[in-house]
Scaffold this active site. Structure first.
Site, PDB file in Angstrom:
ATOM      1  N   ARG B 429       0.805  -1.228   0.000  1.00 46.55           N
ATOM      2  CA  ARG B 429       0.000   0.000   0.000  1.00 46.55           C
ATOM      3  C   ARG B 429       0.837   1.277   0.000  1.00 46.55           C
ATOM      4  NH1 ARG B 429      -5.584  -0.635   3.330  1.00 46.55           N
ATOM      5  NH2 ARG B 429      -4.411   0.447   4.949  1.00 46.55           N
ATOM      6  N   TYR B 485     -14.888 -11.288  -0.221  1.00 44.79           N
ATOM      7  CA  TYR B 485     -13.869 -10.306   0.141  1.00 44.79           C
ATOM      8  C   TYR B 485     -13.519  -9.599  -1.150  1.00 44.79           C
ATOM      9  CZ  TYR B 485      -9.766  -8.603   2.740  1.00 44.79           C
ATOM     10  OH  TYR B 485      -8.837  -7.829   3.400  1.00 44.79           O
TER      11      TYR B 485
END
Lengths: 582, 582
Positions: B429, B485
């Site tokens: 990220r 998910y």
């Protein structure tokens, strides 16, 4: 202690006359009986030290017709009319018989009361709702008018869960609200009305292909001893456990979602097995025993019906300790659980060998010959199930573990005998009761590390009473522990003595780290110990929920589950609460 | 859409300077990095339609030191002194950095805020309790003085669960309250302080023989992606699920008993797996997300550590539909569950083949050759575990079922690659964020019968935004359903756009029958949809419990879990609640 042979009494073999007390307290099918065998009768005579004359004449058989002139319905007629307008006149009853019948469960104390003509608090009006709309309308009306509501599912409560201590109305769920709503084969779930009885539910699932056009047939997985006289909703609101729970899970595990009618509104929980959206209201409603609202619909997990995969097994261990050690290893083995797992202590094993007809056979002789001593030896019944390879692997591991702990393999014979009688043992109570003999049960959850301590303490308590048998088994298994199910058997015909004796059992459990109940629920019987057992802070949580759902205290009020009275009401655990004075 | 090769940016490879914003929002170990592979980078360029110039210079890297002159601690100094007197001066902090650090989780929005210098509400005082007595004393003091308390476990919340919307103090559980209290081998349980981190707990169990003198070594069974930065207590109060949950159970299933400190007193629940003593307070506390009290101690089920029994497997299906059909058959097969079960839809499968380095290998070629079409094919990773015979039988059944559904067996290679990176993907990220790329996740529970509908609706919603990837998998399996998910991946650097986009996701879930969260919890992010999702009657139950445990609303107040505000505060689901104004 040899006894000369006595001819057995002529046991009652007649269906009770309709309208009699006996027709209420007799267990199960009116036409079905289970009489003590000669072996059992011999044992009774020798253990309980009763003179032959004791068996000459039965007593308190409850043959009288129920007529209760001193217990008229106290419900104002305008309320009766209002309820009648909701459900229809064919669905209410004011008769003495119905009012007593639907106010009674099968606690030993209730049976003794009915035999001795002691009438407890009874319902003022029996109501058979046709559907959820009826339930909702009745709850709304009663809430507005502060009329207590009690709920009768299948009627097999053994802890005064049905007792209308504050009067009011009793809703009978099994009369009409007993249908399958949907079998969802994709999700492997079944949604049913809460009043559906065990056998009807199981039969619908077993015949699903034909009835619902499914690809497979199913089973419900929940087979308590009360199976034939209990409802799906009742299983869940009392947190029941079936005799194959180690594999299938308890009612707590089987239910996925519920619909409840409460005084503050309806709740329909989502059918998710797992979510992370805060504490689950579905969990809060499980085990609420009619004190928060009325369960009208449940969605349960279902299982494949594949009895062809069963692997029945029986073992004899030298001692209960060895048997429990094996049971623990099985429960913690991470190869899955068998369905039935049932291990008896020394005293119950002696009885089991008689009841299952093993004593005196070649198998009984072999058990003796191999040095498994009577009074010490421990009988372990098991049945693996599930997918074929799974069941075989479970069985393989079990055999290995039992062998390691010195067990003798007994084939599948004993469990077949047990299975044959699994729902029939309660029928014995009538014959025994006719001669003042009590056979009663209580049960507790316990960790492995506390099991033998608790077992010993409970046995000490029971055995201090002369001529009293105490038979124990563990029959619901978890990685972390099991339950103890204790059956005591004695001659005792005074209600007051019984109540005092029972009080000591609960005190022994609480003082020695067992739970107050593993699967019978709380009811009113055990409620006085709830605060001591859970602690005030925890019980206060349940009381707060009670006030939330039921601000007018109309739902099963008067002590049920310990949520609507204060411990101070109990006057230092008086053995009998005068609920009426609350 | 062929792209000419671009040199990848020089990804940041330096541990953030202490005291910087980046040191707060960077995931995990400061010295650990995971950079996008060339394949991933190529994909980013082609999918997101970004000019080469976009990658010339990183932005909003958060290299500034945290200095918050406009956000001084507002806690009266007499309260600071009182708390200091309880825990000791070394266990409190008023520094700007600590106050921001312990007020922040890892929601994408929080990271975007910190990158853009938008400071949210932060703690007025950080407190590191040493033991339960400290927690109790702090709660008592704060309750008397109506000071809000927030709880920081391991800090990996992704839904503003740590955000001190009302100021006050933040208790950091992982600093001192991180020890094993007892490993009970007889009951196969372990009692730990709630602040124990995942790896320390697992390591203690893996080395139990040496550390505790047990006969076997154990494992905890709970391995969420946040494993390295989450606490045992945090797993339970947020209802987490690990990546091997299908076999081991969710945190909900693993916990047996808890000790909680609440404003109305301490609770220590019994360690019984099953009891029938009314609704279970242990259940009510699970998932309470700091709003009812503080979890200080937990007793969990533990498992044998037997990696030698693992059977890793991978399969490729023609379509997600076929893969899901196989997953359902496995989950309903009654032969037990594998540990890992993870099935990716078409878009995630494409990404997975890149990430796991399968694309371009002989295996990748074979998959193509056998007609498993890119964009449609579905990757299924599995690992059976448990006792050896059990694991083998699970694997055998899985192979049979997958074959039936047309799957190609891929050996254990893909799952080994996945396993290697299982805790490392979040490290991506930072690099992505440096170039305004968002990779974020959300998740929902769903029944089998609604899975494809919900999956399609969510994909439709996400894919309507141009240049946005949507990768889905199901990874937690139950007989009745699974979870979805969803990972979306795009270029989006405006906070406001992100918030609006996210709002649409929750609306899509609620409108289409998913749960608001399967295992991330509610926090403040999803709270506005709780009433619509559960219904007012159910949410009112959680609110009543909130008022019961926390009459002064000091426990994680300000919208957490939706239990201390009214839906009317939301102004028709405004996409951002101004918590301060509540």
């Amino acid at each position: 202690m040899a006894n000369k042979k006595l001819t057995m009494p002529v046991w009652n073999n007649q269906a009770p006359e309709p309208g009699t007390y006996r027709s209420i307290f007799k267990w199960g099918d009116p036409e079905e009986f289970k009489h003590p065998s000669e072996q059992l009768f011999d044992l009774i005579r020798s253990e309980f030290n009763l003179p032959d004359s004791h068996f000459e004449k039965p007593e308190n058989e409850g043959f009288d017709l129920v007529e209760l002139p001193d217990h008229p319905s106290l419900l104002d007629r305008k309320h009766v009319e209002a309820i009648e307008n909701i459900v229809g006149e064919e669905n209410i009853s004011l008769s003495d018989y119905d009012r007593l019948n639907y106010s009674s469960g099968y606690a030993m104390e209730e049976i003794m009361e009915m035999r001795s003509g002691e009438i407890h608090e009874i319902s003022d009006l029996v109501v058979h709702p046709r559907h959820t709309d009826d339930v909702r309308a009745v709850v709304r009306y009663c809430n507005e008018n502060k009329i207590p509501i009690y709920v009768f599912g299948g009627g097999s409560s053994v802890n005064f869960g049905l007792r209308p201590t504050k009067g009011g109305i009793t809703l009978v769920m099994c009369t009409h609200m007993n249908k399958v709503i949907e079998l969802n084969e994709m999700d492997k779930t079944c949604t049913v009305q809460a009043g559906m009885m065990g056998p009807a539910y199981e039969s619908a699932l077993n015949n699903a292909k034909e009835l619902f056009g499914t690809k497979k047939n199913y089973c419900c997985g929940h087979y308590p001893q009360s199976f034939e006289y209990s409802t799906v909703g009742g299983w869940i609101v009392t947190l029941g456990a079936g005799q194959q729970s180690s594999y299938y899970g308890d009612a707590y595990d089987i239910v996925l979602g519920m619909e409840f009618v409460t005084p503050v509104g309806d709740i329909k929980t989502h059918n998710f097995r797992a979510t992370a959206t805060g504490p689950k209201v579905n969990d809060i409603l499980k085990g609420s025993e009619g004190t928060y609202g009325i369960c009208v619909e449940v969605t349960c997990k279902i299982f494949y019906h594949q009895p062809e995969n069963y692997v029945p097994m029986g073992f004899m261990f030298k001692t209960f300790e060895e048997g429990i050690a094996a049971a623990r290893e099985i429960s913690q083995g991470e190869f899955g659980f068998p369905g039935v797992m049932r291990i008896s202590d020394g005293e119950e094993t002696s009885m089991g060998l008689k009841l299952y007809g093993i004593e005196g056979t070649w198998m009984g002789t072999a058990i003796d010959l191999f040095g498994y001593k009577s009074g010490e030896r421990s009988l372990f019944l098991m049945q693996a199930e599930g997918e074929k390879g799974f069941a075989r692997n479970v069985a393989k591991n079990i055999r290995k573990i039992c062998r390691k702990h010195g067990a003798m393999y007994l084939t599948g014979y004993p469990i077949k005998k047990w299975e044959h009688g699994r729902y029939r043992d309660p029928y014995l109570r009538e014959d025994l009761g006719d001669y003042g003999l009590i056979i009663d049960t209580f049960e507790t959850s316990v960790s492995w590390s506390n099991l033998h301590n608790l077992h010993q303490k409970l046995r000490e308590y029971i055995k201090q009473r002369p001529h009293t048998m105490a038979m124990s088994h563990a029959s619901h298994f978890y990685s972390e522990g099991t339950n103890l199910y204790i059956i005591f058997f004695t001659h005792m015909d005074k209600l007051e003595e019984y109540r005092r004796f029972q009080k000591g059992i609960f005190e022994t459990i609480v003082a020695n780290g067992g739970s107050l109940s593993h699967h019978h629920g709380v009811g009113r019987m055990i409620a006085p110990w709830m605060e001591e057992h859970l602690g005030k802070v925890q019980l206060d949580v349940l009381k707060t929920l009670k006030r939330h759902f039921d601000p007018n205290n109309i739902m099963n009020p008067g002590g049920q589950m310990g949520v609507d009275y204060e411990a101070s009401d109990l006057k230092d655990h008086e053995w009998r609460i005068d609920w009426k004075k609350m």
